[in-house]
Each structure stands twice: as C-alpha cells, then as structure tokens.
Design an enzyme around this catalytic site. Sequence first.
Site, PDB file in Angstrom:
ATOM      1  N   GLY A 176       3.949  -1.267   4.015  1.00  0.00           N
ATOM      2  CA  GLY A 176       3.030  -2.148   4.462  1.00  0.00           C
ATOM      3  C   GLY A 176       3.294  -3.611   4.165  1.00  0.00           C
ATOM      4  O   GLY A 176       2.375  -4.192   4.202  1.00  0.00           O
ATOM      5  N   GLY A 177       4.551  -3.954   3.729  1.00  0.00           N
ATOM      6  CA  GLY A 177       4.666  -5.363   3.215  1.00  0.00           C
ATOM      7  C   GLY A 177       4.574  -6.466   4.228  1.00  0.00           C
ATOM      8  O   GLY A 177       4.010  -7.272   3.796  1.00  0.00           O
ATOM      9  N   LYS A 197       0.798  -1.368  -0.014  1.00  0.00           N
ATOM     10  CA  LYS A 197       0.193  -0.008   0.068  1.00  0.00           C
ATOM     11  C   LYS A 197       0.918   1.469   0.108  1.00  0.00           C
ATOM     12  O   LYS A 197       1.829   1.388   0.204  1.00  0.00           O
ATOM     13  CB  LYS A 197      -0.953  -0.010   1.293  1.00  0.00           C
ATOM     14  CG  LYS A 197      -0.010   0.178   2.620  1.00  0.00           C
ATOM     15  CD  LYS A 197       0.200   1.228   3.190  1.00  0.00           C
ATOM     16  CE  LYS A 197       0.819   1.485   4.241  1.00  0.00           C
ATOM     17  NZ  LYS A 197       1.682   2.662   4.714  1.00  0.00           N
ATOM     18  N   SER A 222       2.249  -6.282   6.827  1.00  0.00           N
ATOM     19  CA  SER A 222       1.214  -6.299   7.031  1.00  0.00           C
ATOM     20  C   SER A 222       0.334  -6.968   5.774  1.00  0.00           C
ATOM     21  O   SER A 222      -0.657  -7.795   6.127  1.00  0.00           O
ATOM     22  CB  SER A 222       0.562  -4.761   7.377  1.00  0.00           C
ATOM     23  OG  SER A 222       1.277  -4.373   8.569  1.00  0.00           O
ATOM     24  N   ALA A 258       9.669   0.223   4.890  1.00  0.00           N
ATOM     25  CA  ALA A 258       9.891   1.002   3.995  1.00  0.00           C
ATOM     26  C   ALA A 258       8.580   1.827   3.830  1.00  0.00           C
ATOM     27  O   ALA A 258       8.304   2.386   2.837  1.00  0.00           O
ATOM     28  CB  ALA A 258       9.877   0.003   2.529  1.00  0.00           C
ATOM     29  N   GLY A 259       7.698   1.603   4.743  1.00  0.00           N
ATOM     30  CA  GLY A 259       6.324   2.506   4.544  1.00  0.00           C
ATOM     31  C   GLY A 259       5.488   1.969   3.619  1.00  0.00           C
ATOM     32  O   GLY A 259       4.367   2.751   3.227  1.00  0.00           O
ATOM     33  N   ASP A 305      -2.226  -1.831   9.963  1.00  0.00           N
ATOM     34  CA  ASP A 305      -2.625  -1.612   8.444  1.00  0.00           C
ATOM     35  C   ASP A 305      -3.126  -2.971   8.016  1.00  0.00           C
ATOM     36  O   ASP A 305      -3.413  -3.191   7.025  1.00  0.00           O
ATOM     37  CB  ASP A 305      -1.221  -1.738   7.883  1.00  0.00           C
ATOM     38  CG  ASP A 305      -0.576  -0.215   7.968  1.00  0.00           C
ATOM     39  OD1 ASP A 305      -1.163   0.624   8.325  1.00  0.00           O
ATOM     40  OD2 ASP A 305       0.624   0.193   7.482  1.00  0.00           O
ATOM     41  N   PRO A 340      10.767  -4.425   0.440  1.00  0.00           N
ATOM     42  CA  PRO A 340      11.668  -4.391   1.295  1.00  0.00           C
ATOM     43  C   PRO A 340      11.018  -4.053   2.470  1.00  0.00           C
ATOM     44  O   PRO A 340       9.851  -3.638   2.943  1.00  0.00           O
ATOM     45  CB  PRO A 340      12.359  -2.874   0.826  1.00  0.00           C
ATOM     46  CG  PRO A 340      11.184  -2.230   0.085  1.00  0.00           C
ATOM     47  CD  PRO A 340      10.296  -3.226  -0.553  1.00  0.00           C
TER      48      PRO A 340
END
Length: 303
Positions: free
Chosen positions: A98-99, A8, A101, A95-96, A134, A92
């Site tokens: 949400g990987g 996201k 989540s 990274a902000g 998230d 990554p």
Amino acid sequence: MKEYAPAKINLFLDVIRKREDGYHDLGTVFQTIDAGDTVEATLREDGELHLTYNEPQNYPLESDLVFKAAKALKEYANCVLGADIHLTKVMPLGAGLGGGSADAAATLRLLNRLWNLNLPFETLESIGARLGADVPFLVRGGTAFAEGIGERLTFVEPLDLPEGAALLIATPLDSVPTKDAYAGVPKSGPDRWERYKAAWDSQVQVCLCGEPATETPHHEDLFELVLNPETCFNAFEISVFPTHPLVAEMKQKFIELGADVALMSGSGASVFGIFKTKELAEKAAAAMKPISRYQTVTKFWHR
C-alpha cells in the site's frame, strides 16, 4: 511541513465473492508498519500544485496518487491555496504494501494541516475512498478490519508485537499484477472470514477479562490467533504462488529461518514474517538479500 506515510500489511485476507460491478468483496485485517515514504509540502499562494520526487518515477504526474489526493482535497474544500509537494519514495512499487495509497493518505493529512482546513479523519477517509480502496484505512492507520472492497472499516485496539519480537518485510525480485492475482483467486464465501472475526473477538474478550484488569488486546493471548499458521491466511497465495514461484520460495525461507508465521501481503509480491527476536529477523533479512529488491526489519505502527 512533513508527514510520514507508513505502509501496511494484511494479517488476514480472504476474497469472499465477485460482485456484479466487477469488484470483489474482501475480508481483511489491515496493520500499519513502521516503514514508509515521506511527504513534505510548503505553501503556495497562487493555488498551483507542484510535485517533485527524490528520484524520477516511471508514470505521468496526473496518475500519481499524491497529486490526485492534493487535487481532490483542494476541490473538496474549495481551497484557493496551493502547495509545493515533495515525495521521498522508499517503498517499492507493486509490492502489496500500500505504498502509493499511504502516500495519498499522508498527503491528505499534510495538506489538511498546511491549508488549515481542520477536516476530521472521517472526511479525509471519504475523500481517500475515491482514490483507492486502501487509502481510507491509511488515513488513520493502526489495526482495522476491512470489508467490501476495503472501504468498510472497523478500527480495533491497535496491535503491538509481542515483547522482543520483530517484523521482517521483504519484496522479492518479482512483481505481481493485481489483475493476475484476482484472475485465479478462489472465492471463499463468508464462512472463513466470519470464523476469523469470531475467533478474534473471543481472544479480545480473553485479554480484556484477564488479570490484571488493566490488560488490553495488546496482550500476547491475541497473538495465539495472529501467529497461528492455521489462521494466518491470504487467499491470493493460492493464485500467485503457482505463477510466481519466487514469492512462494521467499515465504518458505522465512519459515525455515525461524519465523513464527509468514504470509504474503495484499496481492503480492511482498512477504512478511514475525520473529521472536530482532536478531533472528536480521539474520533472515541477510539471507533474503539475493532474492529481494526491498527489505526492512521493523515493527507495527500506530498513532
């Protein structure tokens, strides 16, 4: 069985206030993107949960959100079955985007099918809320307003990019600890968030009332708001940019290379930009390579 785990971005993000419990009330617009990891699973009859990766991860199994999601769903459903789960990690860390989540959300969807639980999205979202702020949004994906710590969701008509446009995501050779981003972020109060929601509602009404009558909020009129640098806002840039100049540099380069708008996602460190054409986005991606650890030219994603 296999499940895609789209990540996201945040099209808007403001920090409204710090709560008595130490968390922060946010106002944000989540948007899933066509970039993410993949979770696979096969059934085990012995009730065991085993997790493997495409490459070693630098954290213990018990702290992995995929494992936590599988365990939480198994306990909620009182399921006697197990699973061999394999995570193909592409996104990554830190990274902000949400990987992690997204991986948890994909695991909930996948095991819900594998174990024939037939639980609705709402139940999976409730389970996911215990795993991370998230996760509930990423169970369903698309486009949504989120409030509170991110758990109060209002899903809206999913957005598509304007015709021909492309999305560039890049993560610089840097990472931003979430606690550091929160430490210096200003608390704006509700006014900016309420104005943004009102402006969104106004643009949606323009879309729905336009000619022909079948037009929806996919109409480019809505992007007058989404692509407006004055309204495309992330409060964490205020706290992150002074201490992480590479993130600020990346955003500036996006603009110089032709992005209609560029913004840091989440609490960093990734930056996204929307370009009028895929060719422009790909040229910008090539220019970003020396200062990025991850990048992709992609689009918005929804079911």
